[in-house]
Scaffold this motif. Structure first.
Motif, mmCIF file in Angstrom:
data_model
loop_
_atom_site.group_PDB
_atom_site.id
_atom_site.type_symbol
_atom_site.label_atom_id
_atom_site.label_comp_id
_atom_site.label_asym_id
_atom_site.label_seq_id
_atom_site.Cartn_x
_atom_site.Cartn_y
_atom_site.Cartn_z
ATOM 1 N N LEU A 1 -4.588 6.506 2.522
ATOM 2 C CA LEU A 1 -4.085 5.156 2.468
ATOM 3 C C LEU A 1 -4.706 4.629 1.110
ATOM 4 O O LEU A 1 -5.584 4.490 0.892
ATOM 5 C CB LEU A 1 -4.452 4.425 3.641
ATOM 6 N N TYR B 1 1.015 -1.373 -0.176
ATOM 7 C CA TYR B 1 -0.099 0.149 0.024
ATOM 8 C C TYR B 1 0.862 1.334 -0.114
ATOM 9 O O TYR B 1 2.173 1.081 0.340
ATOM 10 C CB TYR B 1 -0.987 0.018 1.098
ATOM 11 N N LYS B 2 0.318 2.246 -0.262
ATOM 12 C CA LYS B 2 1.018 3.610 -0.320
ATOM 13 C C LYS B 2 0.355 4.770 0.555
ATOM 14 O O LYS B 2 -0.726 4.723 0.517
ATOM 15 C CB LYS B 2 1.233 4.157 -1.695
ATOM 16 N N GLU B 3 1.095 5.359 1.375
ATOM 17 C CA GLU B 3 0.717 6.221 2.153
ATOM 18 C C GLU B 3 1.175 7.770 1.848
ATOM 19 O O GLU B 3 2.255 7.866 1.501
ATOM 20 C CB GLU B 3 1.076 6.083 3.822
ATOM 21 N N TYR B 4 0.147 8.593 2.154
ATOM 22 C CA TYR B 4 0.455 10.110 2.033
ATOM 23 C C TYR B 4 0.153 10.827 3.236
ATOM 24 O O TYR B 4 -1.074 10.718 3.761
ATOM 25 C CB TYR B 4 -0.282 10.388 0.798
ATOM 26 N N GLN C 1 -4.449 2.040 12.487
ATOM 27 C CA GLN C 1 -4.791 3.486 12.241
ATOM 28 C C GLN C 1 -5.731 3.865 13.104
ATOM 29 O O GLN C 1 -6.189 4.960 13.333
ATOM 30 C CB GLN C 1 -4.826 3.952 10.696
ATOM 31 N N ARG D 1 -3.357 -2.845 8.814
ATOM 32 C CA ARG D 1 -2.951 -1.505 8.755
ATOM 33 C C ARG D 1 -3.843 -0.598 9.089
ATOM 34 O O ARG D 1 -3.679 0.385 9.540
ATOM 35 C CB ARG D 1 -2.166 -0.926 7.382
ATOM 36 N N GLY E 1 -4.841 12.241 5.984
ATOM 37 C CA GLY E 1 -4.134 11.489 5.235
ATOM 38 C C GLY E 1 -4.455 10.481 4.109
ATOM 39 O O GLY E 1 -5.877 10.609 4.173
ATOM 40 N N VAL F 1 -8.588 9.762 7.699
ATOM 41 C CA VAL F 1 -7.804 8.996 6.813
ATOM 42 C C VAL F 1 -8.682 8.682 5.646
ATOM 43 O O VAL F 1 -9.781 8.274 5.970
ATOM 44 C CB VAL F 1 -7.371 7.630 7.381
ATOM 45 N N MET G 1 0.532 10.717 6.310
ATOM 46 C CA MET G 1 -0.082 9.650 7.280
ATOM 47 C C MET G 1 0.358 10.037 8.635
ATOM 48 O O MET G 1 -0.213 9.666 9.808
ATOM 49 C CB MET G 1 -0.102 8.045 6.934
#
Lengths: 371, 183
Positions: A277, A238-241, A293, A289, A275, A249, A243
């Motif tokens: 996800l 997965y990619k997080e920005y 959170q 994940r 953020g 979220v 976070m």
């Protein structure tokens, strides 16, 4: 290698070739036709097999047969065409052979339209044919990610003798972005211990999905499940920005995820601690994940181009600990950043009852704005 | 920093190619860029459009509701998008095919007879490139030289003989805007 401006469909096709694709079987359907078109030119050029079958049903069964020889094989289609392939997909899963499948989703149900959509989430992630099995499902959000994940798809399929689906929507298929293709891999003779290649001077092998004795079939089911547990443990992506300090979220995959990124950035510039996800594997799904959170966040927003199919997985992960809201567009309508930004603001400034049904409240909001 | 450009017109006016030229130039200049066409049934006989986004960082949505700039090659395109351009955005209108005045007064509008300019150059297929030249003079997201290099590097071999004409079309489009400003 330098970046080139590549269309998603064509980039996936070329990435498959460079991953050692030996045979492709398929049938044209918008919005994935460029993928097949690209291969129809390139595969014969390289002395490899390209075959336009008489239907998707035929194509998936050709893929089944060719995969049994241990060759790297692939097919691609768009939503209604994928529906036609479901029986074959289940047979492939039951036979435990590696296959790569690309689904360029379009609006539905039924014949629907050719616009981008994500309505196949359940069909691919939770369905994918009858019986007990899980495909690995990779959901890229850009042309570069489509290339990288196509390359990975072949390796994962081989590693787990599994079906790997590259799940995109029409907009990623049609979009052009700068991207770098991988170097050309030579076709490898992999000599798998299961492949049927002619039993000269060795014991014969039988590949089948028929196990008449239920006890035998149960053994296979356990084996598939063990392999799946291994996949869940090892292959989550997965990619997080933004976070690190996110109190809200947003969760979205593929195009919905990248559209949400624009909204999250805009909300950040307004000082909202939000953020993003973006699951890259939607199967296996990043349950742990998301659950983790819930300790830090006070609300989540799921954004999809469907009626909230992944939402169910997020709700399962959250387990009622914090409110989850949903925003979706359906039938080929792509949500735009301002719509998602409005949702983020609402989530930030208007408290949500944890007991509210996110889909019902979303429908109510849509009615308010529509009427 | 992000600039969104919508290019819209009839199928056959080179709308998609004009967008690709911008995208190639942006890529070659180290920018992030997305090019996304309308690929729906509306393309057949109707309008064609594409959205090009040029940015310094990873691009989120490849589509926007309110673009920074619009190239309107024909009337239906102006009718569809004029109200959507961002406040104080840029509008390039092909007056060869669009007779109605621009309704918004907050925009940086360029009214350019692009078909006539292309025809004066001897090839009306250059209309789209004239419009790109005008856009870049008004909205300098990329230098004209970057477009020239992109054409040089990415125009199919069979069209390479048209390069000088393309360069001229770009310059004429940009020059028109400069003259308008002075005049």
């Amino acid at each position: 290698m330098a970046k080139e401006l590549l269309k998603g469909n064509e980039a996936i096709a070329e990435a498959a070739i460079r991953s050692g694709l030996e045979a492709y079987f398929g049938y044209p359907i918008t919005p994935q036709t460029e993928l097949l078109e690209w291969l129809s030119r390139r595969m014969p050029e390289l002395g490899r097999t390209f075959l336009q079958a008489e239907s998707e049903l035929a194509a998936i069964n050709m893929v089944y047969g060719a995969a049994c020889t241990g060759a790297r094989v692939m097919t691609s289609s768009s939503s209604p065409g994928i529906s036609l392939m479901m029986e074959g997909i289940s047979y492939i899963a039951g036979t435990e052979i590696p296959v790569v499948l690309v689904d360029v989703m379009r609006g539905g149900p039924g014949l629907g339209n050719i616009a981008p959509a994500q309505g196949d989430y359940n069909q691919i992630v939770h369905g994918g044919g009858h019986g007990d099995f899980h495909p690995i499902v990779l959901a890229p959000a850009s042309v570069q990610e489509s290339i990288d994940l196509t390359v990975e798809a072949f390796d994962l399929a081989d590693k787990y003798r599994a079906i790997v689906v590259v799940l995109i929507d029409g907009s990623i298929g049609q979009m052009m972005e700068p991207a770098e293709l991988p170097p050309m891999q030579p076709i490898q003779k992999r000599n798998q211990e299961w492949a049927v290649t002619g039993a000269k001077d060795r014991e014969r092998r039988i590949l089948s999905s028929i196990y008449i004795d239920p006890e035998d079939e149960e053994v296979i089911n356990f084996r598939l499940l063990e392999r799946w547990n291994e996949i869940e443990a090892n292959e989550l992506r997965y990619k997080e920005y933004f976070m690190e300090d996110a109190e809200l979220v947003v969760i979205g995959f593929g195009t919905a995820g990248r559209v949400a990124l624009s909204a999250v950035r805009a909300a950040r510039s307004e000082g909202i601690p939000v953020g993003l996800l973006r699951p890259i594997t939607v199967s296996p799904f990043p349950y742990a994940r998301i659950k983790e959170q819930t300790e830090l966040a006070c609300g989540m927003l799921v954004v999809e181009m469907n009626s909230g199919q992944m939402l169910q997985d997020v709700l399962a992960a959250v387990g009622g600990k914090i409110p989850v809201e949903f925003y979706g567009r359906m039938g080929g309508v792509v949500p735009l950043p301002d719509e998602i930004l409005a949702e983020i603001r609402r989530l930030c400034y208007e408290p949500v009852a944890p007991s509210a049904n996110p889909r019902i409240s979303w429908m109510n909001r849509m009615n308010i704005t529509k009427n | 920093m992000q600039t969104e450009i919508v290019i819209a017109g009839f199928g056959g006016q080179g709308v998609l190619f004009a967008g690709q030229v911008l995208a190639y130039a942006a890529m070659d200049n180290g920018k992030e860029v997305t090019w996304i066409p309308s690929y729906g049934p509306e393309m057949r006989g109707g309008t064609a459009n594409c959205t090009v986004i040029i940015a310094d960082e990873e691009i989120g949505s490849p589509m926007v509701r309110h673009p920074q700039a619009l190239i309107a090659m024909n009337l239906p395109s102006l009718d569809k998008y004029e109200s959507l351009i961002i406040e104080h955005g840029t509008l390039i209108v092909n007056t060869s095919l669009i007779e109605r005045p621009v309704q918004r007064d907050d925009l940086h509008s360029v009214l350019i007879p692009a078909n006539e300019i292309a025809e004066a150059l001897g090839d009306k297929r250059m209309t789209n490139i004239v419009m790109v030249g005008a856009l870049l003079a008004q909205e300098p997201v990329l230098p004209i030289e970057a477009i020239e290099a992109a054409l040089q590097d990415h125009l199919p071999e069979r069209h390479k003989k048209l390069l000088p004409l393309n360069y001229q079309a770009l310059r004429e489009g940009a020059e028109f805007v400069r003259k308008e400003r002075i005049g």
